[in-house]
Design an enzyme around this catalytic site. Structure first.
Site, short mmCIF file in Angstrom:
data_model
loop_
_atom_site.label_atom_id
_atom_site.label_comp_id
_atom_site.label_asym_id
_atom_site.label_seq_id
_atom_site.Cartn_x
_atom_site.Cartn_y
_atom_site.Cartn_z
CG ASP A 4 29.13 0.30 63.89
OD1 ASP A 4 27.96 -0.02 64.10
OD2 ASP A 4 29.57 1.45 64.03
CG ASP B 91 25.81 5.26 65.30
OD1 ASP B 91 24.71 4.82 64.98
OD2 ASP B 91 26.85 5.08 64.64
CG ASP C 34 30.43 5.24 62.35
OD1 ASP C 34 29.19 5.29 62.42
OD2 ASP C 34 31.04 4.54 61.54
#
Ligand code: ATP
Length: 892
Positions: free
Chosen positions: A326, A638, A634
């Protein structure tokens, strides 16, 4: 009356709590004494005594005990007692090894315990879920597991998935109003939340009504299976290998005994020696040492902020060839500040650092008063209203509570002199559609003091632009035509190319009595107001980490919900992408099937404007290309990608419970650099395991071969049983453990990732074991023959010489095991644990030679000074002969 039937006041009174300030810490600890910890009972643990006795369940140890007992009965008391003492010592060692392994595994479990946000003494604090007591007020957001049974007292589009309890996988919408029905099933209690269930959308606040075994989950806890203990692929491979080794060792032992007996040795003596040899040669301690090495490595990773939740990940980490990371918070600092504001063709600059609400607004380098510009004022105040963040002042420092993007917008408004508190006196928020990463927007419905009703939306500019039908240009509203579209697009690109994260604000007025229930209704026909450009600086250590990963053959890929240009600007700054790198956008990704993605995926280093759902496809595409993929995440959405990745990584600070549960690694600091640290450690642990396997097996081959050579050459026994057992206990055990603690070789991050399917003996390890083993056996038997000199009177002396040669040969060889190259390539003092282990082993070997009363027990005699050079010389041969050949081959 049941809690679900009570209204809020009644709940508050019954639980003797305060919804606005929570419990006091004092009251909470009193209640904890009364109600106990908020934990479900775990199954019985294996007692220490049982674990100790389980050390004796090994078949060969039992045979040895029986043989020893017989020798005791035959009058060999000293031998019998000594052997039993060694067996007991060995069991203690095994016991402590296993205990330690178990302890560090449970310490790990403690670390990954869930936390909750609770209201204590008037402040929201993070506490361990097990500290909750009835009466506590807790907050939960999408992705959290509810920590105890609660009565919901606030719900913002709250939906909870309760399949763990009810079997129903469709989320339940939660409300706060009492339900007048005494006989409800759990699934129908819409104003209650239950321990262990998952918030799938929105957020809420609840008051704890039951904890631990008193919760609905506690009532069925017996039905819940205890998580099975995990073994890693290497452990499983070693288990199989262990079986093969046992059979081989046994066969060779039988061979030794048979030849010995045929050559005229005493049957009884040979059997006892054979059994001792079998006990020594079977690497029964290997699994425990592997577990210890793994768990010690895991402890080291914790110090580097990476918590391993699933042991197999330690090994897989060493094979990782792609890290999908990310952007926000992992590659960047997630400390956001609005620096540019744009509306209707005008651009303003804002100064100030961090979350301190001090800064000025500039237009064309001139300081301006932002309250004088109506559009700017609207842009800033709407950004503050459509917002959940709070800025708190703690000891002269301004800290953020909430989402950094929203924090930045709040501070931008505060710099212009607005406060949320004062805005809330003018506007009442009547409904909210929370932010989610798929829509990339958030909206509220507000009423102003004159009763007019508005929708205010903030979100990703390109998305919000698509939902707008008009735009504010100064004081005028204009249709969202082609020219406007181009102008806005240019503005977005302009901000994004400066690596700024952009958020747009839009609004529309609706008639006062309209009730809007769906976000699709709210988020259309908006009037676009403008943009806020937010800086989120990269983490300083990431650039170097990306570079090191590249050298180690690991590709870093950025996956972000952010704008393409912003993403690429940051990726370039960090060395993830260059001018030629391919950037793939979520909307293009959505059109591709898996096959099409596979074809291009190797060239892509940035995925921008993607939704969490796309991540799964990205993982699969890389995997299908043969990569071992580490993937960070997170949010709730996901979780599937995290689960599918070879190494699923969740964020410790911003990660939701669901993401953490799906992950095998949690980053306590959310930092990309910690992934790199974990990979180094993962590679090193695997290499260390190979090191001690190499050492132990080569030693065992040496031990068996000395005996076999002697029998083939019609010599007497070169080692007596107790000497063999002593070698097994002190020479093998300690140094092997110290090898497990070795530091990585310089080139750990210069090599390509290991192939996950490679066997234990790959990369020449098998040859190293056999060649060193044969040489150790040869050196020992030669030393024995020199000292024996074909004279039976020399037997005890020659056995002592063989014993010490074997010990020395192994203790020198252990330094060779530290390197894949040769003993000469590493500083021998680089691992002081090993130096001390070797010194202790050596002293323990010398003691049994030189201390008179031990001489009797160990059948030894003092070694003459003249023989030491020969012993040391021969003991060095196995290691240095091959080190020499390595040097020769290199110089050619
Ligand atoms: P990453 O996936 O690297 O964490 P990200 O944080 O940009 O990146 P998201 O959180 O999915 O990914 O955000 C996507 C976009 O949605 C952002 O670029 C921003 O424009 C917008 N956005 C982010 N947070 C909010 C918010 N709280 N309210 C409204 N819009 C937001």
């Amino acid at each position: 009356m049941n809690y679900h039937e009570m209204n809020e006041k009644e709940v508050e009174r019954t639980l003797n709590t305060d919804f606005s300030a929570g419990l006091t810490n004092e009251d909470a600890s009193k209640r904890r004494k009364q109600f106990g910890k908020n934990e479900l009972d775990e199954g019985e643990k294996q007692s220490a005594l049982l674990l100790f006795f389980s050390q004796f369940k090994d078949f060969m140890v039992l045979v040895l005990l029986a043989a020893t007992l017989i020798s005791g009965l035959l009058g060999e008391y000293i031998d019998a007692i000594a052997i039993i003492a060694i067996i007991i010592l060995n069991s203690f060692l095994g016991f402590f090894q296993e205990r330690r392994a178990e302890k560090s595994l449970s310490a790990l479990k403690e670390l990954s315990q869930p936390q909750v946000q609770a209201l204590r003494d008037g402040e929201w604090v993070k506490i361990l879920s097990k500290e909750l007591v009835p009466g506590d007020i807790i907050k939960f957001v999408s992705g959290d597991r509810i920590g105890a049974d609660v009565r919901i007292i606030e719900s913002r589009s709250l939906e909870v998935e309760e399949s763990a309890l009810t079997g129903e996988s469709v989320p339940v919408q939660k409300t706060v109003s009492p339900i007048q029905n005494a006989n409800l099933t759990l699934g129908d209690m819409e104003n209650m939340g239950f321990m262990g269930t998952m918030v799938s959308r929105g957020s809420g606040v609840g008051v704890v009504i039951a904890t631990g075994m008193k919760t609905a989950m506690g009532q069925i806890a017996d039905l819940l299976q205890n998580a099975e203990s995990q073994t890693t692929p290497l452990q499983r491979r070693l288990e199989q290998l262990g079986k093969i080794l046992i059979v081989t060792a046994l066969l060779l032992t039988v061979l030794v005994v048979a030849i010995g007996v045929i050559r005229g040795n005493d049957l009884y003596e040979m059997v006892l020696a054979g059994v001792s040899l079998a006990v020594a040669a079977i690497p029964e301690g290997l699994p425990a040492i592997v577990t210890i090495a793994l768990s010690l490595g895991v402890q080291k990773m914790i110090r580097k902020n990476a918590v391993v939740r699933k042991l197999p990940a330690v090994e897989t980490l060493g094979c990782a060839s792609v890290i999908c990371s990310d952007k926000t918070g992992t590659l960047t600092q997630n400390k956001m500040t609005v620096t540019k504001v744009w509306s209707g063709g005008k651009i303003w600059t804002v100064d100030g650092i961090g979350y301190e609400p001090q800064g000025k607004y500039y237009e064309d380098n001139e300081i301006i008063d932002p309250r004088k510009d109506k559009v700017l004022q609207q842009l800033l105040t709407f950004g503050m209203l459509c917002n959940h963040a709070e800025i708190l002042q703690k000891d002269d420092e301004f800290v953020l509570n909430g989402d950094p993007t929203e924090g930045a917008m709040l501070v931008a408004g505060m710099k212009a002199g607005f406060t949320r508190k004062q805005l809330l006196t003018q506007f009442e928020i009547v409904n909210e559609f929370p932010f989610d990463s798929t829509r990339k927007m958030m909206s509220i419905v507000v009423k102003d003091s004159s009763g007019r009703q508005f929708i205010v939306t903030k979100g990703a500019p390109d998305v919000l632009a698509g939902k707008s039908s008009s735009i504010l240009m100064g004081n005028k509203t204009q249709a969202y035509g082609k020219d406007v579209k181009n102008m806005v697009q240019e503005a977005i690109n302009g901000l994004a190319s400066q690596a700024l994260r952009t958020i747009a604000i839009g609004f529309k007025e609706i008639s006062p009595n309209t009730l809007i229930l769906h976000e699709q209704e709210a988020e259309k026909d908006l009037t676009f107001i403008g943009l806020q450009g937010i800086i989120d600086p990269p983490r300083p250590e990431v650039k170097q980490a990306v570079k090191e990963c590249k050298e180690a053959g690991i590709k870093t890929v950025m996956i972000t919900g952010d704008h393409v240009i912003t993403a690429k600007a940051i990726a370039t700054e960090l060395g993830i992408a260059n001018k030629r790198s391919k950037v793939l956008e979520g909307k293009d990704l959505a059109k591709m099937n898996l096959k099409e993605l596979e074809e291009v995926v190797d060239e892509v280093s940035v995925f921008a404007r993607v939704s969490p759902e796309h991540k799964l496809k990205i993982v699969q595409a890389f995997q299908n290309r043969g990569h071992i993929v580490a993937m960070t995440g997170d949010g709730v959405n996901d979780a599937p990608a995290i689960k599918t990745a070879d190494i699923g990584i969740a964020m410790g600070i911003t990660g939701t419970d669901v993401a953490k549960e799906a992950s095998s690694l949690v980053l306590m600091d959310d930092n990309f650099a910690s992934i790199k640290a974990a990979i180094i450690e993962g590679r090193n642990i695997y290499e260390n395991i190979r090191k001690f396997i190499r050492y132990l097996l080569a030693s065992n081959v040496g031990e068996i071969l000395v005996m076999l050579f002697a029998m083939l050459l019609a010599l007497p026994l070169p080692l007596v049983p107790i000497q063999i057992l002593w070698v097994n206990l002190v020479t093998d055990g300690l140094p092997a453990m110290a090898l497990g603690l070795d530091r990585p070789e310089d080139n750990v991050m210069k090599r390509h990732p290991r192939n996950p399917s490679e066997g234990v003996f790959a990369r020449g390890l098998g040859w190293k074991v056999i060649s060193r083993g044969i040489l150790i056996g040869l050196a020992t038997i030669l030393a024995f023959m020199f000292a024996y000199d074909n004279n039976p009177e020399n037997l005890q002396y020659a056995q002592t010489v063989a014993f010490i040669t074997l010990v020395l040969a192994q203790l020198i060889h252990v330094f060779d095991c530290r390197s894949e190259k040769s003993i000469l390539s590493r500083n021998p003092f680089g691992n002081m644990y090993l130096v001390w282990a070797v010194i202790s082993s050596l002293v323990l070997a010398l003691i049994v030679i030189y201390v008179p009363f031990l001489q009797e027990i160990f059948h030894t005699v003092p070694i003459l000074a003249k023989d030491w050079p020969m012993i040391i010389g021969l003991a060095s041969v196995p290691t240095f002969l091959l080190a020499g050949s390595f040097l020769l081959s290199k110089s050619k």
